[in-house]
Design an enzyme around this catalytic site. Structure first.
Site, PDB file in Angstrom:
ATOM      1  N   LYS A 196       0.857  -1.188   0.000  1.00  0.00           N
ATOM      2  CA  LYS A 196       0.000   0.000   0.000  1.00  0.00           C
ATOM      3  C   LYS A 196       0.888   1.232   0.000  1.00  0.00           C
ATOM      4  O   LYS A 196       1.705   1.425   0.914  1.00  0.00           O
ATOM      5  CB  LYS A 196      -0.911  -0.010   1.228  1.00  0.00           C
ATOM      6  CG  LYS A 196      -1.768   1.241   1.326  1.00  0.00           C
ATOM      7  CD  LYS A 196      -2.811   1.126   2.398  1.00  0.00           C
ATOM      8  CE  LYS A 196      -3.612   2.410   2.507  1.00  0.00           C
ATOM      9  NZ  LYS A 196      -4.667   2.309   3.527  1.00  0.00           N
ATOM     10  N   LYS A 249      -2.191  -1.416  -3.825  1.00  0.00           N
ATOM     11  CA  LYS A 249      -3.082  -0.264  -3.751  1.00  0.00           C
ATOM     12  C   LYS A 249      -2.287   1.020  -3.824  1.00  0.00           C
ATOM     13  O   LYS A 249      -1.289   1.112  -3.111  1.00  0.00           O
ATOM     14  CB  LYS A 249      -3.840  -0.347  -2.421  1.00  0.00           C
ATOM     15  CG  LYS A 249      -4.785   0.791  -2.154  1.00  0.00           C
ATOM     16  CD  LYS A 249      -5.326   0.640  -0.778  1.00  0.00           C
ATOM     17  CE  LYS A 249      -6.253   1.803  -0.511  1.00  0.00           C
ATOM     18  NZ  LYS A 249      -6.664   1.855   0.864  1.00  0.00           N
TER      19      LYS A 249
END
Ligand code: PBG
Length: 324
Positions: A196, A249
């Site tokens: 992330k 992400k």
């Protein structure tokens, strides 16, 4: 002109193109994120996410039924915590009667087969809007992991199928896995946000949950967008620690990372087409600069082509509609 090979033969008609398409999206590939708020009969359109709503629980249940009937099999839950419940411990996150816990139970009662995933991070509950506990201006790792463990157990107890730690603290996947085992939740899975990035594309999401960091940024825990090898390191460690599904992400600026991770692990890979990626398409479409439907299909297909087995997207319903 004599040509031994004519590549255009495979593009001659829609039927031929469909026959040889290498990537096909399915409704069952999609994860629908849901924003849930206190109250009744609330349907609040998020200003920076036109066409996307934060619902009270009653309307959330209507939405979950609609998603199921369309063929979507997974929801990812986020709650907007009331200001009065926020502090620096995040304790509302494991309140057995909290909004998240109530929502998990209600969704499981209404559509028992829907796969329920829950966001695990302290930001909606933090007075500082950070994913962890703050001490002397720093986001402390190990105490935060203890809080995330409690949060995960409470979600599992309420009936979540997967907990999805999105906080990027070190060691949290292993700690959560052990705690799930020790507390009798051996069937609860972990979808780890393993790579992330500290991204500007989360802006609209933070509007949706009123969870923007009150000071500083998230760069001491979320990854530097300059890095690729580090994403592999993070992801392999999460798999070792017990992640059932890993995630990259955001998605579209990180298609190279999705592919490398797909080639590096033997667990399902998910990707999160995040709020800012949604907002960009919406904004350009509103200006008349892009065809929204075409932009959606091309974007989401590219994420699957890159290697994502599962895709979390605010366009989940649109994708199903466009697949016809
Ligand atoms: C919370 C969390 C965030 C998102 C998912 N979980 C925001 C953040 O890390 O600041 C972003 C999702 C999106 O932008 O759609 N830790």
């Amino acid at each position: 002109m004599y040509l031994q090979r004519r590549n255009r033969i495979l593009r001659r008609s829609a039927a031929i193109r469909a026959l040889v398409a290498e990537t096909n999206l399915l409704p069952s590939d999609l994860i629908a994120p849901l924003f849930i708020d206190e109250g009744k009969d609330i349907r609040f359109q998020i200003p920076s996410m036109p066409g996307y709503y934060r619902y009270s629980l009653d309307n959330t249940l209507v939405e979950v039924k609609a998603l199921w009937n369309m063929g979507i099999r997974c929801v990812l839950l986020f709650v907007k915590a009331a200001d009065a419940t926020k502090d620096n411990t995040g304790k509302e996150a494991w309140n057995p009667n909290g909004l998240m816990q109530t929502a998990i139970k209600a969704i499981k009662n209404t559509v028992p087969e829907m796969v329920v995933m829950t966001d695990v991070a302290l930001d909606p509950y933090s007075i500082y809007g950070h994913d962890g506990i703050v001490k002397d201006g720093e986001i402390v790792n190990d105490e935060t992991v203890e809080a995330l463990v409690q949060m995960s157990i409470s979600h599992a107890k309420a009936g979540a199928d997967f907990v999805a730690p999105s906080d990027m603290m070190d060691g949290r996947v292993g700690a959560i896995r052990s705690a799930l085992e020790q507390n009798g939740y051996s069937q609860t899975g972990i979808m780890s946000y393993s790579a992330k990035y500290a991204s500007c594309f989360y802006g609209p999401f933070r509007d949706a949950l009123d969870s923007a960091p009150g000071f500083g940024d998230k760069k001491t825990y979320q990854m530097d967008f300059a890095n690729r090898t580090e994403a592999i390191k993070e992801t392999l460690m999460d798999v070792e620690e017990g992640a059932d599904i890993v995630m990259v992400k955001p998605a579209m600026a990180y298609l190279d990372i999705i592919r490398e991770i797909k080639n590096s692990v033997n667990v399902p890979v998910s990707a999160y087409h995040v709020s800012g990626e949604y907002a960009m398409i919406k904004a350009a479409a509103q200006m008349g600069w892009l065809n929204e439907d075409k932009a959606i299909l091309e974007s989401i297909t590219s994420i699957k082509r890159a290697g994502a087995d599962l895709i979390a997207t605010y366009f989940a319903k649109d994708v199903v509609r466009l697949l016809g």
